[in-house]
Structure formats: structure tokens, C-alpha cells
Design an enzyme around this catalytic site. Sequence first.
Site, PDB file in Angstrom:
ATOM      1  N   SER A 153       0.931  -1.261   0.089  1.00 15.65           N
ATOM      2  CA  SER A 153      -0.278  -0.019   0.036  1.00 15.65           C
ATOM      3  C   SER A 153       0.764   1.144   0.180  1.00 15.65           C
ATOM      4  CB  SER A 153      -0.745  -0.024   1.149  1.00 15.65           C
ATOM      5  OG  SER A 153      -0.738  -0.841   2.199  1.00 15.65           O
ATOM      6  N   HIS A 208      -2.266  -2.290  -6.364  1.00 16.86           N
ATOM      7  CA  HIS A 208      -2.788  -2.167  -5.014  1.00 16.86           C
ATOM      8  C   HIS A 208      -4.478  -2.435  -5.095  1.00 16.86           C
ATOM      9  CE1 HIS A 208      -3.545   1.010  -1.919  1.00 16.86           C
ATOM     10  NE2 HIS A 208      -3.450  -0.155  -1.119  1.00 16.86           N
ATOM     11  N   GLU A 244      -5.436   0.389  -7.949  1.00 18.63           N
ATOM     12  CA  GLU A 244      -4.622   1.258  -8.138  1.00 18.63           C
ATOM     13  C   GLU A 244      -3.199   0.516  -8.774  1.00 18.63           C
ATOM     14  OE1 GLU A 244      -2.942   3.150  -4.777  1.00 18.63           O
ATOM     15  OE2 GLU A 244      -2.601   5.191  -6.127  1.00 18.63           O
ATOM     16  N   ASN A 275      -3.369   6.337  -0.962  1.00 20.51           N
ATOM     17  CA  ASN A 275      -2.778   6.366   0.514  1.00 20.51           C
ATOM     18  C   ASN A 275      -1.940   7.581   0.789  1.00 20.51           C
ATOM     19  OD1 ASN A 275      -4.149   4.293   1.629  1.00 20.51           O
ATOM     20  ND2 ASN A 275      -2.345   2.873   1.158  1.00 20.51           N
TER      21      ASN A 275
HETATM   22  P1  NAD Z   1      -2.232  -9.781   6.719  1.00 19.35           P
HETATM   23  O1  NAD Z   1      -1.385  -9.785   7.829  1.00 19.35           O
HETATM   24  O2  NAD Z   1      -3.748 -10.039   6.893  1.00 19.35           O
HETATM   25  O3  NAD Z   1      -1.918 -11.103   5.874  1.00 19.35           O
HETATM   26  C1  NAD Z   1      -0.354 -11.392   5.444  1.00 19.35           C
HETATM   27  C2  NAD Z   1      -0.137 -12.752   5.295  1.00 19.35           C
HETATM   28  O4  NAD Z   1       0.986 -13.237   4.795  1.00 19.35           O
HETATM   29  C3  NAD Z   1      -0.302 -13.523   6.351  1.00 19.35           C
HETATM   30  O5  NAD Z   1      -1.480 -14.544   6.386  1.00 19.35           O
HETATM   31  C4  NAD Z   1       1.099 -14.272   6.890  1.00 19.35           C
HETATM   32  O6  NAD Z   1       1.065 -15.457   7.567  1.00 19.35           O
HETATM   33  C5  NAD Z   1       1.407 -14.306   5.466  1.00 19.35           C
HETATM   34  N1  NAD Z   1       2.997 -14.399   5.419  1.00 19.35           N
HETATM   35  C6  NAD Z   1       3.922 -13.611   6.193  1.00 19.35           C
HETATM   36  N2  NAD Z   1       5.083 -14.218   5.910  1.00 19.35           N
HETATM   37  C7  NAD Z   1       5.034 -14.669   4.432  1.00 19.35           C
HETATM   38  C8  NAD Z   1       6.044 -15.126   3.744  1.00 19.35           C
HETATM   39  N3  NAD Z   1       7.186 -15.108   3.812  1.00 19.35           N
HETATM   40  N4  NAD Z   1       5.451 -15.983   2.566  1.00 19.35           N
HETATM   41  C9  NAD Z   1       4.435 -16.399   2.576  1.00 19.35           C
HETATM   42  N5  NAD Z   1       3.150 -15.820   3.422  1.00 19.35           N
HETATM   43  C10 NAD Z   1       3.696 -15.065   4.394  1.00 19.35           C
HETATM   44  O7  NAD Z   1      -1.983  -8.666   5.954  1.00 19.35           O
HETATM   45  P2  NAD Z   1      -2.849  -7.833   4.803  1.00 19.35           P
HETATM   46  O8  NAD Z   1      -3.758  -6.803   5.466  1.00 19.35           O
HETATM   47  O9  NAD Z   1      -3.488  -9.011   3.905  1.00 19.35           O
HETATM   48  O10 NAD Z   1      -1.660  -7.133   4.035  1.00 19.35           O
HETATM   49  C11 NAD Z   1      -1.090  -7.563   2.922  1.00 19.35           C
HETATM   50  C12 NAD Z   1      -0.396  -6.598   2.190  1.00 19.35           C
HETATM   51  O11 NAD Z   1      -1.454  -6.039   1.388  1.00 19.35           O
HETATM   52  C13 NAD Z   1       0.539  -5.414   2.674  1.00 19.35           C
HETATM   53  O12 NAD Z   1       1.356  -5.087   1.987  1.00 19.35           O
HETATM   54  C14 NAD Z   1      -0.478  -4.227   2.989  1.00 19.35           C
HETATM   55  O13 NAD Z   1       0.039  -3.324   3.061  1.00 19.35           O
HETATM   56  C15 NAD Z   1      -1.384  -4.513   1.669  1.00 19.35           C
HETATM   57  N6  NAD Z   1      -2.709  -4.139   1.648  1.00 19.35           N
HETATM   58  C16 NAD Z   1      -3.345  -4.114   2.724  1.00 19.35           C
HETATM   59  C17 NAD Z   1      -4.648  -3.549   2.995  1.00 19.35           C
HETATM   60  C18 NAD Z   1      -5.477  -3.706   4.122  1.00 19.35           C
HETATM   61  O14 NAD Z   1      -6.656  -3.119   3.983  1.00 19.35           O
HETATM   62  N7  NAD Z   1      -5.154  -4.406   5.123  1.00 19.35           N
HETATM   63  C19 NAD Z   1      -5.182  -2.597   1.607  1.00 19.35           C
HETATM   64  C20 NAD Z   1      -4.393  -2.653   0.586  1.00 19.35           C
HETATM   65  C21 NAD Z   1      -3.222  -3.135   0.835  1.00 19.35           C
END
Ligand code: NAD
Length: 279
Positions: free
Chosen positions: A114, A135, A147, A186
Site C-alpha cells: 500500500s 494495489h 490502483e 494512501n
Molecule cells: P495480513 O497480515 O492479513 O496477511 C499477511 C499474510 O502473509 C499472513 O497470512 C502471513 O501468514 C503471510 N506471510 C507472512 N510472511 C510470509 C511469507 N514469507 N510467505 C508467504 N506468506 C507470508 O496482511 P494484509 O492486510 O493482507 O496485507 C498484506 C499486504 O497488502 C500488505 O503489503 C498491505 O500493506 C497490503 N494492503 C493491505 C490493505 C488492508 O486493508 N489491509 C489494503 C491494501 C493493501
Amino acid sequence: MNVTVIGGGLMGSGIGQVAAQAGLNVTIIDVSEASLEKAQNRITDSVDRLAQKNKITNREDVLSKLTFSSQWDSVSQADVIIEAVPERLELKKDTFKKLDQLAKDDCLLATNTSSLSITKIASVTTRPEKVIGMHFFSPVPMMPLLELVKGYKTSVETYEFAREVGEKLGKRMITAEKDYPGFLMNRIWLPMVNEACFAVMEGVGTPEEIDQGFIDGYGHTMGPLKTIDMAGIDTALWAMEALYEGFNDPKYRPCPLLKKMVEAGDLGRKTGRGFYTYR
Ligand code: NAD
């Protein structure tokens, strides 16, 4: 088309679901078996809800398109890889180094970051021209926006391929032409949310009042504090830190209350407590 999603958390499971609904073959890879199980349950629940509302008629087909794995076997067969591991630069770099070794030459390498630099993430690969930001917004099955973010070396072909994938997934797209922290969305939204956290910290208003104000005054469907509870307080803090470090500008300093909440483990909905309490 074979799609592999790395990280099956909130975003990865949503991206995987949407790709499966589009008829693509999807593998979701995660380091944690518990996360994989949670992802499978979350997707099944969501697909069931869509089926009950008659928004999809092929529940079984959608679910059969999905594979959940802790192994990286599917990576070498993937046409598109979308990374959605936590928002930590070193973790993303390690992930892309590994993807670079295993993925086909013509594979699209996308990150769902993000706010981190696409250019930095791409720089650890031998093919930065194949790397792009895709994104998505949460909840991915509901939010139409995607995005696209061009890294410094992203090629025109990669951008067009990513657009094609976005269209298959039924997303409406906007493009950040340049890879500056926070991209388009963001960079604007996070400082506002951060300011809402300062208002709570300073006792100017409660989360309820602030959120209600945004709903009734600005026509938002959800207020900023409930939204970051959903997104994850840790994810919001890391993204804010990336803005602060990326621009070296104090106007992006993360609110201390966000840091305190992360230290205390109040990460929002996923831990049952953030600005609100969840059952
Ligand atoms: P999350 O914590 O819900 O999920 C992350 C997952 O990755 C977990 O299940 C974890 O076990 C796994 N993981 C950790 N290390 C790993 C590895 N080495 N290999 C494989 N899997 C691994 O996080 P999220 O909210 O899904 O965010 C993930 C990405 O998306 C981030 O970069 C975040 O900035 C981006 N993002 C999040 C949102 C949001 O609203 N949460 C929105 C847009 C973008």
C-alpha cells in the site's frame, strides 16, 4: 491463466477469491497453516454469501479453482504472481528474490503493497521491468478499485499486462504514473486517518463521533477509524512510517497512539480490539 498469490491474509485471500471468481486457476501460498485455513474459511463464507444473494451461480466452480499451499511449487507455473505478505520492506524483498529465482521469464510480478517503493522491491530481482504495483482495496471482493503503480523500471508491456489482469478481475483502475510513497490513494488518505488518531489521542473526540461525522457530513460509508480497524492498525502504522521515511517530511509523522496500539497488540478487527471492540 495461472495466478499465484503469496500471503493468504486479509488481502491475499480477497485477491485469490476475485481471481477464482474470474475463472482463473489460483494458488494461495502462505507460511502459516493457520492462515491458509483461515483464508479457505473466509473465502468459502464470502462465496456462500454471494451465492445466497444470487450474485454468483457457480459456487462449486469458484471454490474448485482455488488451491491453498505452504509450498512454492505453483510459482514456476504462474503467469501472474501477486504478493500480499505483511507491509515490511525486507520481507517483500526476500519474497521477490525468491520469486525471481522460481518464476517463468514472462511472469508478471505484482506487489499489493500500500505504500512501499515498487522500485526498491523490484531492484532485488534481475527483471525490474516485469515488476509492478497492483494495489487492491479491502474488502477486495467488494471494492471495485485497483490502483496500478509503475515502478521506475516497469515496462509498458508489464503495465498493459497488469491492466489486462485487472480487467479480467472486473476492477476499475487508476494509475499512479510515478512510484512515490503512498502512490495516489494512501498519500492522501493516510495522513487524514493519522490526524483522526491524533484527535482521539488528544481527547478532541471519540472514534464514534469522528466516524459518525464522516458518514453524516461527508457521505462516507464508513468512518476513518473503523476503516483502519478493518485494515489493521499495524498495516496502517507501517504504511504511515513508509510515507514519513519516503518523503522525510514531518507532516507524515505517525501518531504515537497508533504505535502504542501496535505495541499493546490492539491491531483492530483481526485481534478483536482496535479503536472498537469486536466479538
Ligand atoms: P495480513 O497480515 O492479513 O496477511 C499477511 C499474510 O502473509 C499472513 O497470512 C502471513 O501468514 C503471510 N506471510 C507472512 N510472511 C510470509 C511469507 N514469507 N510467505 C508467504 N506468506 C507470508 O496482511 P494484509 O492486510 O493482507 O496485507 C498484506 C499486504 O497488502 C500488505 O503489503 C498491505 O500493506 C497490503 N494492503 C493491505 C490493505 C488492508 O486493508 N489491509 C489494503 C491494501 C493493501
